[in-house]
Design an enzyme around this catalytic site. Structure first.
Site, short mmCIF file in Angstrom:
data_model
loop_
_atom_site.label_atom_id
_atom_site.label_comp_id
_atom_site.label_asym_id
_atom_site.label_seq_id
_atom_site.Cartn_x
_atom_site.Cartn_y
_atom_site.Cartn_z
N GLU A 83 0.82 -1.22 0.00
CA GLU A 83 0.00 0.00 0.00
C GLU A 83 0.85 1.26 0.00
OE1 GLU A 83 -2.97 0.07 3.12
OE2 GLU A 83 -3.50 2.15 2.68
N LYS A 261 -7.12 -0.62 11.80
CA LYS A 261 -6.53 -1.04 10.51
C LYS A 261 -5.32 -0.16 10.20
CE LYS A 261 -5.99 -1.23 5.83
NZ LYS A 261 -5.14 -0.37 5.00
N ASP A 277 4.63 -14.11 11.73
CA ASP A 277 3.29 -14.58 11.35
C ASP A 277 2.30 -13.41 11.45
OD1 ASP A 277 0.74 -15.73 11.34
OD2 ASP A 277 1.41 -17.55 12.34
P1 NAD Z 1 10.02 -23.24 16.13
O1 NAD Z 1 9.45 -24.42 16.81
O2 NAD Z 1 10.47 -23.37 14.73
O3 NAD Z 1 11.25 -22.67 16.98
C1 NAD Z 1 11.20 -22.50 18.36
C2 NAD Z 1 12.22 -23.38 19.01
O4 NAD Z 1 13.54 -22.90 18.77
C3 NAD Z 1 12.11 -23.39 20.52
O5 NAD Z 1 11.14 -24.32 20.91
C4 NAD Z 1 13.50 -23.71 20.99
O6 NAD Z 1 13.68 -25.11 21.12
C5 NAD Z 1 14.40 -23.23 19.85
N1 NAD Z 1 15.21 -22.04 20.18
C6 NAD Z 1 16.50 -21.81 19.82
N2 NAD Z 1 16.92 -20.61 20.24
C7 NAD Z 1 15.89 -20.04 20.87
C8 NAD Z 1 15.71 -18.76 21.52
N3 NAD Z 1 16.70 -17.85 21.62
N4 NAD Z 1 14.51 -18.48 22.06
C9 NAD Z 1 13.49 -19.37 21.97
N5 NAD Z 1 13.61 -20.58 21.38
C10 NAD Z 1 14.80 -20.92 20.83
O7 NAD Z 1 9.05 -21.99 16.14
P2 NAD Z 1 7.90 -21.50 17.10
O8 NAD Z 1 8.24 -20.08 17.44
O9 NAD Z 1 7.63 -22.43 18.22
O10 NAD Z 1 6.65 -21.50 16.12
C11 NAD Z 1 6.43 -20.46 15.22
C12 NAD Z 1 5.73 -20.98 13.97
O11 NAD Z 1 4.50 -21.59 14.31
C13 NAD Z 1 5.37 -19.86 13.03
O12 NAD Z 1 5.77 -20.23 11.73
C14 NAD Z 1 3.85 -19.81 13.09
O13 NAD Z 1 3.32 -19.35 11.87
C15 NAD Z 1 3.49 -21.24 13.35
N6 NAD Z 1 2.19 -21.55 13.97
C16 NAD Z 1 1.34 -20.60 14.47
C17 NAD Z 1 0.14 -20.97 15.05
C18 NAD Z 1 -0.75 -19.91 15.65
O14 NAD Z 1 -0.34 -18.76 15.72
N7 NAD Z 1 -1.95 -20.22 16.10
C19 NAD Z 1 -0.21 -22.32 15.13
C20 NAD Z 1 0.67 -23.28 14.60
C21 NAD Z 1 1.87 -22.89 14.04
#
Ligand code: NAD
Length: 426
Positions: A83, A261, A277
């Site tokens: 936009e 918005k 996300d």
């Molecule tokens: P992920 O599981 O890929 O990574 C997180 C992991 O990284 C942690 O569990 C930890 O083991 C590790 N890690 C390494 N260094 C870290 C640090 N400094 N701090 C924290 N963790 C560290 O990702 P995630 O963040 O658990 O999940 C995010 C993804 O999930 C996004 O892609 C999102 O779109 C998706 N998602 C979202 C929903 C929702 O919002 N309702 C539902 C399902 C999936």
């Protein structure tokens, strides 16, 4: 008969084979297929690993908002958005904020909530009490799933339990409170919620269905504040106009949706640029705005004793620097480097400041010259392109449209024709 979209094994094909099918389905030209597949930094192989059924990429402009001073530190803000005028507006508001020292921010710890739904529980309040009594065991089980997160000081920290009335009866909802450190946390929290399910079923003697993170991240809030000097805004009348605009949004959800918005214009752009996300942040923001039962603004605008405008914002901010696309998308990685943020919390606070700036810019325009003047000057370029202008002609037509104050496609087409004729007769 129309063409069928039922294509078995589409996912097994290469990106090229998929593109060929879509080409035939939609009568795309070779050039159009070429454009879809013309990837920049994000290679097709990478994109193909990120989502399913990939045929190409959808590039979105990446702009940089300037002038942001947050907690005394200067930031350049990468914003991915289609936009026009959003990046300019954020930069402009950030410049005005500098007069009084820029933005100050703070936030809660990065705690996400994982929900576990137990149904058919005969004595839900007994179950609630016993789940709370088993807190240590539940937390231990949850933390066994993510030793890395725990080693970083994160992990499940607490639980809460509520009994809710629903159309199918009472439910016992256990909420795992997980410190996600620098992760958005959805995968981490969902894994933990699933792992503790047998314990919850054993205690409740009910049936567990859903085990999933909540995007209404009320325990992971980012906040920002800025004072805008009345002189920087154009006088006390402008301050009053902005407060009237805010009051309108606070009283009327139809106005408030557009108020919020405008805030999300800035927030979503940074969330996308950093590979986070966007849907998670948007769901959280709007649910937070409606948490009282009335949908209200995410910002508050007040006037202080000096007659200056004071703005604050508070919203859930589940963004990460690890996990998801944040660390795998090559442009997201560079966006984070440009921002220079060291933690997910810092990123969240920067995003909140951008949301506040974006709102100020929109309200200032609305309360004074109206949204169209500034917006249309930039929009004129798009209209010029739609009218067939290319190269230098785009700016020439856009300027003519803006000067005339009629940014319309029909007028743009006339200008294109006129300028092409003029050029030809030279
Ligand atoms: P992920 O599981 O890929 O990574 C997180 C992991 O990284 C942690 O569990 C930890 O083991 C590790 N890690 C390494 N260094 C870290 C640090 N400094 N701090 C924290 N963790 C560290 O990702 P995630 O963040 O658990 O999940 C995010 C993804 O999930 C996004 O892609 C999102 O779109 C998706 N998602 C979202 C929903 C929702 O919002 N309702 C539902 C399902 C999936």
């Amino acid at each position: 008969m129309g063409k069928s979209s039922q294509i078995s094994g589409f996912y097994k094909l290469s990106t090229q084979e998929r593109a060929k099918i879509v080409k035939e389905f939609a009568n795309l030209t070779d050039e159009e297929v070429g454009l879809i597949r013309a990837t920049g930094a994000l290679k097709l192989e990478q994109a193909d690993r990120m989502i399913e059924n990939v045929i190409g990429v959808m590039p979105v402009p990446l702009g940089i908002a300037v002038n942001f001073l947050i907690n005394g530190k200067d930031y350049l803000i990468p914003m991915a958005i289609e936009e026009p005028s959003v990046v300019a507006a954020a930069s402009n508001a950030a410049k005005m904020a500098r007069v009084k020292g820029g933005f100050t921010t703070n936030s809660t710890a990065p705690i996400m909530i994982g929900q576990i739904q137990a149904v058919h529980v005969v004595d839900p309040h007994r179950a609630k009490l016993e789940i709370l009594s088993a807190k240590e065991e539940i937390i231990k089980k949850a933390n066994e799933q993510d030793p890395i997160l725990v080693s970083l000081g994160g992990g499940a920290k607490d639980i809460e339990v509520k009994v809710i009335d629903t159309i199918t009866g009472q439910m016992v909802i256990t909420e795992l409170l997980v410190d996600c450190r620098d992760a958005m946390g959805a995968n981490a929290v969902n894994t933990m919620a699933e792992a503790v399910t047998p314990l919850i079923e054993k205690i409740t003697l009910g049936k567990v269905y859903l085990r999933i993170i909540s995007n209404l991240a009320t325990k992971r809030l980012a906040r920002a504040k800025a004072i805008f000097a009345k002189e920087a805004l154009g006088g006390e009348e402008v301050v009053d106009g902005i407060i009237e605009a805010y009051a309108f949004a606070a009283a009327d959800p139809y106005r408030c949706a557009t108020h919020n918005k405008g805030i999300m214009n800035g927030i979503t752009a940074v969330v996308l640029a950093t590979g986070n996300d966007t849907r998670a942040i948007e769901a959280g923001a709007h649910a937070y705005a409606a948490r009282s039962g009335q949908y209200i603004p995410l910002t508050v605008w007040e006037k202080n004793n000096d007659g200056d405008l004071v703005g604050t914002i508070e919203l859930p901010m589940a963004v990460g620097l690890v996990g998801g696309a944040t660390a795998s998308h090559p442009i997201a990685k560079i966006a984070i480097k440009i921002l220079g943020v060291k933690t997910a919390t810092e990123l969240g606070e920067v995003i909140a400041a951008v949301g506040l700036a974006q709102n100020l810019a929109a309200l200032k325009e609305l309360a004074t010259i109206g949204i169209q003047k500034g917006h249309m000057a930039l929009h004129a370029r798009n209209i010029a392109i739609m009218a067939g202008a290319t190269g230098e002609l785009i700016d020439k037509v856009a300027e003519a449209l803006a000067k005339e104050g009629k940014v319309r496609l029909d007028r743009a087409k006339q200008f294109v024709e006129q300028f092409i004729k003029q050029e030809a007769s030279k």
